[in-house]
Design a protein around this motif. Structure first.
Motif, PDB file in Angstrom:
ATOM      1  N   GLU A   1       0.837  -1.204   0.000  1.00 17.44           N
ATOM      2  CA  GLU A   1       0.000   0.000   0.000  1.00 17.44           C
ATOM      3  C   GLU A   1       0.872   1.255   0.000  1.00 17.44           C
ATOM      4  OE1 GLU A   1      -2.856   2.908   0.150  1.00 17.44           O
ATOM      5  OE2 GLU A   1      -3.034   0.814  -0.480  1.00 17.44           O
ATOM      6  N   ALA A   2       1.929   1.247   0.820  1.00 21.31           N
ATOM      7  CA  ALA A   2       2.834   2.397   0.886  1.00 21.31           C
ATOM      8  C   ALA A   2       3.575   2.604  -0.433  1.00 21.31           C
ATOM      9  CB  ALA A   2       3.839   2.204   2.020  1.00 21.31           C
ATOM     10  N   ASN A   3       3.767   1.522  -1.192  1.00 23.61           N
ATOM     11  CA  ASN A   3       4.510   1.597  -2.459  1.00 23.61           C
ATOM     12  C   ASN A   3       3.606   1.713  -3.687  1.00 23.61           C
ATOM     13  OD1 ASN A   3       7.287   1.511  -1.711  1.00 23.61           O
ATOM     14  ND2 ASN A   3       7.077  -0.645  -1.180  1.00 23.61           N
ATOM     15  N   SER A   4       2.359   2.061  -3.467  1.00 24.68           N
ATOM     16  CA  SER A   4       1.402   2.052  -4.581  1.00 24.68           C
ATOM     17  C   SER A   4       1.046   3.439  -5.117  1.00 24.68           C
ATOM     18  CB  SER A   4       0.109   1.344  -4.154  1.00 24.68           C
ATOM     19  OG  SER A   4       0.358  -0.017  -3.908  1.00 24.68           O
ATOM     20  N   HIS A   5       1.703   4.476  -4.631  1.00 28.16           N
ATOM     21  CA  HIS A   5       1.253   5.823  -5.009  1.00 28.16           C
ATOM     22  C   HIS A   5       2.397   6.720  -5.477  1.00 28.16           C
ATOM     23  CE1 HIS A   5      -2.572   4.645  -3.266  1.00 28.16           C
ATOM     24  NE2 HIS A   5      -1.939   4.291  -2.167  1.00 28.16           N
ATOM     25  N   TYR A   6       3.355   6.141  -6.174  1.00 26.09           N
ATOM     26  CA  TYR A   6       4.452   6.947  -6.724  1.00 26.09           C
ATOM     27  C   TYR A   6       3.995   7.636  -8.008  1.00 26.09           C
ATOM     28  CZ  TYR A   6       7.530   4.379  -3.542  1.00 26.09           C
ATOM     29  OH  TYR A   6       8.123   3.846  -2.434  1.00 26.09           O
ATOM     30  N   PRO A   7       4.601   8.782  -8.330  1.00 22.72           N
ATOM     31  CA  PRO A   7       4.218   9.514  -9.543  1.00 22.72           C
ATOM     32  C   PRO A   7       4.935   8.997 -10.793  1.00 22.72           C
ATOM     33  CG  PRO A   7       5.846  10.773  -8.348  1.00 22.72           C
ATOM     34  CD  PRO A   7       5.582   9.542  -7.514  1.00 22.72           C
ATOM     35  N   CYS A   8       5.186   7.700 -10.859  1.00 22.14           N
ATOM     36  CA  CYS A   8       5.860   7.105 -12.012  1.00 22.14           C
ATOM     37  C   CYS A   8       5.430   5.640 -12.103  1.00 22.14           C
ATOM     38  CB  CYS A   8       7.391   7.211 -11.871  1.00 22.14           C
ATOM     39  SG  CYS A   8       8.068   6.393 -10.397  1.00 22.14           S
TER      40      CYS A   8
END
Length: 302
Positions: free
Chosen positions: A151-158
């Motif tokens: 969940e923490a790694n699911s919202h990057y701008p790439c």
């Protein structure tokens, strides 16, 4: 010809088991590699930048000219007994590092993709039934850790790829040296009845998966990172006996003994899944080590 030759990759957890070998393989393939570490090292072969996710600190020069990020860092879940404070530390190390990376990647629009680690411990043990990326999750601490990690790694701008890793086989670290240690004393232990599946992967294939995820822009989302032929624990032990030609007698280790010795952490040893990696194979990836025999032969020949 590698059209990405010279591109820069920043690795968190670059001195760990996977990170060390991945650094070597990226450099051999013509990439430039830098590490994010809690402590700069004068003897490092790669450029190293300092960060401390717990203190929300990162050297912002770390992302300068970086094309890809590989995020491996996180407190080793097997390092200590699972007290409440250690469990909190395990999860926070993953969530805080992701949040910190997110802040700096937002300021670094040249970053094309981030490839993140997770684990197959997220799945429920379905005995002989195959599990894939859509299968039900367990309610154990490893599963909870993986869920919060992802969940923490699911919202990057790439573009973001998450690799759910199984048992990584290498003599330089991880579980294999510990599994093999008793063989030197003539004992080949297997756990419980030995029938639970272990979804494994050779260290080189694991690193090749990360490189494949960098180089193939169609990859996005969650993939299982395991070899295509998982084996029961007792089968792994038998192959280990055969490959090493080390005289040893197979001895069952009762679950109760492991629970007394390890407490809740015994689930790492006693639980497993028959994990399917076909989704990743369909992206064009080809395993070098498909079966446990060829993988262990290669590892012990080195």
């Amino acid at each position: 010809m590698n059209t990405l030759k010279g591109k820069k990759v920043l690795i968190t957890g670059g001195t760990g088991l996977i990170g060390s070998r991945l650094t070597e393989m990226l450099l051999e393939s013509g990439y430039t590699v830098a590490h994010l570490s809690r402590k700069a090292r004068a003897d490092s072969k790669t450029e190293t930048f300092e960060w401390n996710p717990a203190k929300n600190h990162i050297d912002e020069k770390a992302l300068l000219n970086v094309d890809y990020v590989i995020h491996l860092s996180g407190e080793n879940i097997a390092a200590h007994r699972w007290t409440n404070s250690f469990k909190k530390q395990v999860i926070e190390s993953r969530v805080q590092s992701a949040e910190l990376l997110k802040k700096i990647i937002i300021k670094s629009p040249q970053v094309k993709a981030i490839i993140c680690a997770s684990g197959t411990g997220v799945y429920k043990d379905e005995n002989e039934k195959w599990v894939d990326e859509s299968s039900p999750h367990d309610n154990s601490f490893p599963a909870l850790t993986c869920e919060q990690w992802e969940e923490a790694n699911s919202h990057y701008p790439c573009r973001t790829v998450i690799l759910r890793t199984g048992l990584v086989l290498s003599l330089k670290g991880g579980a294999l040296p510990e599994l093999y240690k008793p063989f030197r004393f003539g004992i080949a232990p297997y756990f419980g009845n030995g029938n639970f599946y272990q979804s494994w992967i050779h260290i080189d294939d694991m690193c090749r998966m990360y490189i494949h995820a960098i180089e193939n822009i169609q990859l996005s989302g969650i993939y299982n990172a395991v070899a295509p032929i998982p084996v029961p624990n007792i089968e792994l032990v038998k192959v280990l006996q055969s490959v090493t030609k080390q005289f040893s007698i197979r001895v069952p280790v009762p679950p109760l003994m492991l629970k007394i010795l390890l407490g809740e952490k015994s689930i790492i040893v006693l639980a497993g899944c028959r994990v399917n990696s076909q989704k990743f194979v369909e992206t064009g990836f080809k395993f070098i080590y498909k079966d446990i025999n060829s993988a262990l032969k290669n590892i012990f020949a080195q």
